[in-house]
Design a protein around this motif. Structure first.
Motif, PDB file in Angstrom:
ATOM      1  N   TRP A  20     -31.220 108.462  -8.980  1.00 26.33           N
ATOM      2  CA  TRP A  20     -31.258 107.215  -9.482  1.00 26.33           C
ATOM      3  C   TRP A  20     -31.501 107.097 -11.184  1.00 26.33           C
ATOM      4  O   TRP A  20     -31.787 105.991 -11.638  1.00 26.33           O
ATOM      5  CB  TRP A  20     -32.287 106.222  -9.219  1.00 26.33           C
ATOM      6  N   THR A  21     -31.333 108.211 -11.656  1.00 23.01           N
ATOM      7  CA  THR A  21     -31.666 108.233 -13.048  1.00 23.01           C
ATOM      8  C   THR A  21     -30.819 107.299 -13.937  1.00 23.01           C
ATOM      9  O   THR A  21     -31.633 106.576 -14.923  1.00 23.01           O
ATOM     10  CB  THR A  21     -30.869 109.720 -13.815  1.00 23.01           C
ATOM     11  N   LYS A  22     -29.587 107.139 -13.799  1.00 18.63           N
ATOM     12  CA  LYS A  22     -29.015 105.876 -14.623  1.00 18.63           C
ATOM     13  C   LYS A  22     -29.562 104.722 -14.454  1.00 18.63           C
ATOM     14  O   LYS A  22     -29.781 103.742 -15.349  1.00 18.63           O
ATOM     15  CB  LYS A  22     -27.433 105.774 -14.045  1.00 18.63           C
ATOM     16  N   GLU A  23     -29.858 104.193 -13.218  1.00 17.14           N
ATOM     17  CA  GLU A  23     -30.355 102.854 -12.894  1.00 17.14           C
ATOM     18  C   GLU A  23     -31.755 102.986 -13.527  1.00 17.14           C
ATOM     19  O   GLU A  23     -32.364 101.700 -13.936  1.00 17.14           O
ATOM     20  CB  GLU A  23     -30.555 102.640 -11.360  1.00 17.14           C
ATOM     21  N   ARG A  24     -32.485 103.892 -13.420  1.00  8.59           N
ATOM     22  CA  ARG A  24     -34.003 103.957 -14.222  1.00  8.59           C
ATOM     23  C   ARG A  24     -34.027 103.932 -15.485  1.00  8.59           C
ATOM     24  O   ARG A  24     -34.969 103.659 -16.139  1.00  8.59           O
ATOM     25  CB  ARG A  24     -34.714 105.172 -13.562  1.00  8.59           C
ATOM     26  N   THR A  25     -32.829 104.345 -16.294  1.00  4.88           N
ATOM     27  CA  THR A  25     -33.034 104.361 -17.744  1.00  4.88           C
ATOM     28  C   THR A  25     -32.000 103.494 -18.388  1.00  4.88           C
ATOM     29  O   THR A  25     -32.477 102.445 -18.942  1.00  4.88           O
ATOM     30  CB  THR A  25     -32.533 105.727 -18.203  1.00  4.88           C
ATOM     31  N   THR A  26     -30.924 103.246 -18.244  1.00  4.29           N
ATOM     32  CA  THR A  26     -29.936 102.333 -18.475  1.00  4.29           C
ATOM     33  C   THR A  26     -30.165 100.864 -18.256  1.00  4.29           C
ATOM     34  O   THR A  26     -29.767 100.031 -18.566  1.00  4.29           O
ATOM     35  CB  THR A  26     -28.407 102.836 -18.479  1.00  4.29           C
ATOM     36  N   GLY A  27     -30.523 100.931 -16.934  1.00  2.00           N
ATOM     37  CA  GLY A  27     -31.031  99.737 -16.326  1.00  2.00           C
ATOM     38  C   GLY A  27     -29.831  99.235 -15.375  1.00  2.00           C
ATOM     39  O   GLY A  27     -28.786  99.883 -15.121  1.00  2.00           O
ATOM     40  N   ILE A  28     -30.131  97.822 -14.886  1.00  3.59           N
ATOM     41  CA  ILE A  28     -29.021  97.241 -13.974  1.00  3.59           C
ATOM     42  C   ILE A  28     -28.840  95.695 -14.577  1.00  3.59           C
ATOM     43  O   ILE A  28     -29.689  95.106 -14.911  1.00  3.59           O
ATOM     44  CB  ILE A  28     -29.753  97.214 -12.540  1.00  3.59           C
ATOM     45  N   ALA A  29     -27.517  95.303 -14.056  1.00  2.00           N
ATOM     46  CA  ALA A  29     -27.389  93.907 -14.330  1.00  2.00           C
ATOM     47  C   ALA A  29     -27.612  93.133 -13.346  1.00  2.00           C
ATOM     48  O   ALA A  29     -27.299  93.576 -12.076  1.00  2.00           O
ATOM     49  CB  ALA A  29     -25.756  93.881 -14.672  1.00  2.00           C
TER      50      ALA A  29
END
Ligand code: PLP
Length: 303
Positions: free
Chosen positions: A139-148
């Motif tokens: 889940w690295t991307k969701e935890r850093t770049t975030g979610i729409a």
């Protein structure tokens, strides 16, 4: 042989619980049994499958340690009460998770989903219980770049848990078809996730997560009295923020208040804290440092 840096593949495991309820009839079979992941363990007429009539929990496991195990078990017992299921044997579930961890082996980041259903339709009304464990996705991307995220109505008023308890709001039931359908609707709208709202204009939670908002030094989450789950990752997030001098509060949050928050996160046991970088098409800033510290703390958390 050439040195390999990739970890050994994880083999998922299933643990069945012969007597998952305190009211289960006594029997000679061992309480827990280990099964390969691809072995069928549930009857076709199980009410968990045919009616979604049961409950579950998903717990995070980091380097063999279960996160918030007691918070999850308490919520499991609460869900069972709301569904009027026989009281689950929480210690049997705790033991099933521990046994599953032993069999899963040395995994850095894993999860366990455990299930409790009303049993097999018209044959046995004895509850069914099992747990399955696997490696946690990355889940690295969701935890850093975030979610729409988009807000979508759940169609109920804020007080639905009090006025219509048979709608089972506030229980973690196996009936998650709606929670999956909203994600397809979010994808159609170009978003990754959802914040449910009420018909009378309040923000609730995500389909698999808790909403956490920051207003300056004050952290807020929607009150669990009003048909949302008490999030175990959110409890960990509140502990983190309190240790850093933030104040924390459970209260009703109007949907139109989301726009005023300096930072929003959706938290859960698997993905941990995902910062929201876009809400209903509007870009939001992410405090990368605070979010990283929050996720670090959630990962290091013990029971
Ligand atoms: N709300 C809902 C509807 C959920 O399904 C979940 C977890 O899946 C959560 C909140 C977050 O709970 P936790 O932090 O315990 O994973």
């Amino acid at each position: 042989s050439p040195a390999s840096t990739s970890p050994a593949p994880v083999t998922p495991v299933v643990i069945t619980i012969a007597r998952p309820s305190l009211e289960s009839p006594p029997g000679d079979e061992p309480l827990l049994r280990v099964h390969p992941f691809d072995e069928p363990v549930v009857d076709a007429m199980n009410l968990g499958i045919t009616r979604g009539d049961g409950i579950f929990e998903t717990v995070g496991i980091v380097r063999g340690a279960v996160h918030g195990v007691d918070d999850h078990l308490q919520r499991f017992a609460r869900s069972a009460r709301i569904l009027e299921l026989p009281e689950p044997d929480l210690e049997a579930y705790r033991a099933a998770v521990e046994l599953g961890i032993e069999h899963l082996g040395d995994v850095d980041d894993a999860y366990c989903k455990y299930v409790y259903t009303r049993g097999i339709e018209s044959r046995s009304w004895n509850p069914t219980g099992y747990a399955f464990l696997d490696a946690n996705p990355d889940w690295t991307k969701e935890r850093t770049t975030g979610i729409a995220v988009v807000t979508l109505t759940r169609g109920y008023a804020l007080d639905v848990a009090q006025t219509a308890p048979w709608l089972l709001q506030g229980a973690k039931t196996l009936s998650y078809g709606v929670n999956r359908a909203v994600l397809r609707e979010a994808a159609r709208r170009g978003a990754d996730d959802v914040v449910f709202t009420t018909s009378d204009g309040y923000a609730l939670e995500g389909p698999t997560s808790t909403l956490v908002l920051r207003y300056g030094d004050h952290i807020v989450t929607p009150s669990p009295e009003h048909g949302v789950l008490l999030g175990t990752a959110q409890l960990g997030a509140f502990a983190f923020f309190e240790s850093r001098g933030f104040s924390t509060e459970y209260r009703d949050v109007r949907a139109d208040e989301l726009a005023d928050a300096e930072q929003l996160w959706l938290t859960n046991s698997q993905r941990l804290a995902a910062p929201i970088h876009r809400l209903d098409g509007r870009d939001l800033p992410i405090d990368a440092e605070l979010t990283a510290a929050l996720n670090d703390s959630l990962r290091r958390r013990r029971s």
